[in-house]
Design a protein around this motif. Structure first.
Motif, PDB file in Angstrom:
ATOM      1  N   ILE A 140       0.845  -1.197   0.000  1.00  0.00           N
ATOM      2  CA  ILE A 140       0.000   0.000   0.000  1.00  0.00           C
ATOM      3  C   ILE A 140       0.877   1.242   0.000  1.00  0.00           C
ATOM      4  N   ALA A 141       1.866   1.276   0.875  1.00  0.00           N
ATOM      5  CA  ALA A 141       2.748   2.439   0.977  1.00  0.00           C
ATOM      6  C   ALA A 141       3.520   2.656  -0.325  1.00  0.00           C
ATOM      7  N   GLN A 142       4.024   1.578  -0.894  1.00  0.00           N
ATOM      8  CA  GLN A 142       4.781   1.706  -2.146  1.00  0.00           C
ATOM      9  C   GLN A 142       3.898   2.232  -3.261  1.00  0.00           C
ATOM     10  N   TRP A 143       2.672   1.709  -3.366  1.00  0.00           N
ATOM     11  CA  TRP A 143       1.745   2.163  -4.409  1.00  0.00           C
ATOM     12  C   TRP A 143       1.444   3.650  -4.230  1.00  0.00           C
ATOM     13  N   ALA A 144       1.117   4.066  -2.999  1.00  0.00           N
ATOM     14  CA  ALA A 144       0.775   5.463  -2.747  1.00  0.00           C
ATOM     15  C   ALA A 144       1.953   6.388  -3.048  1.00  0.00           C
ATOM     16  N   ARG A 145       3.132   6.028  -2.573  1.00  0.00           N
ATOM     17  CA  ARG A 145       4.319   6.870  -2.801  1.00  0.00           C
ATOM     18  C   ARG A 145       4.669   6.950  -4.287  1.00  0.00           C
ATOM     19  N   SER A 146       4.406   5.892  -5.023  1.00  0.00           N
ATOM     20  CA  SER A 146       4.764   5.890  -6.451  1.00  0.00           C
ATOM     21  C   SER A 146       3.945   6.888  -7.264  1.00  0.00           C
ATOM     22  N   HIS A 147       2.850   7.367  -6.708  1.00  0.00           N
ATOM     23  CA  HIS A 147       1.979   8.306  -7.426  1.00  0.00           C
ATOM     24  C   HIS A 147       2.164   9.750  -7.001  1.00  0.00           C
TER      25      HIS A 147
END
Length: 148
Positions: A140-147
């Motif tokens: 979740i954190a990786q997905w959010a930060r990637s955007h």
């Protein structure tokens, strides 16, 4: 929405008052000027029809919303990971949950067709969306930060 380099608007998760917080104070557990409770407690905020627009539109922080329903098995399975992701992402990002059964008009407004759905808002606008459950807080954190 213009973001000052020195201060951010942060909406209190308890009383929904908009607070001005200096960027330098973000990691020192700032309190709400109105209710004096902490602005970041490491837990997702439960939004409803009354508080959704205030938190999405007035926060200078990105807001990651989990659109979910109590009857949804994948939603319940992802809930602990979303809780852990709040601890990982605050105070750089606010995490919130919106029960689509209780806030059907908001779910319809954002065309939520499957749950769980995560939507990332910046400056009041949706910038990313992912339908389906994530397996871990790190995902979740990786997905959010990637955007961002």
């Amino acid at each position: 929405m213009t973001v000052s380099a020195e201060a951010l608007h942060i909406v209190c998760p308890h009383c929904h008052t908009t607070n001005r917080v200096r960027v330098a104070d973000m990691h020192s557990r700032p309190d709400c000027g109105q209710c004096h409770k902490t602005l970041f407690d490491g837990h997702p905020l439960a939004l409803d029809s009354d508080s959704f627009d205030r938190h999405i539109g007035r926060n200078h922080l990105p807001v990651l919303v989990d659109f979910w329903a109590p009857w949804c098995g994948p939603c319940r399975m992802m809930a602990p990971a979303f809780e852990q992701a709040a601890q990982m992402l605050e105070p750089q990002m606010r995490l919130a949950k919106l029960n689509t059964e209780e806030a059907q008009a908001i779910a319809a407004r954002f065309n939520i067709r499957s749950i769980p759905t995560l939507a990332l808002f910046v400056g009041g606008k949706e910038i990313a969306r992912q339908a389906g459950a994530f397996r871990s807080a790190a995902d979740i954190a990786q997905w959010a930060r990637s955007h961002l």
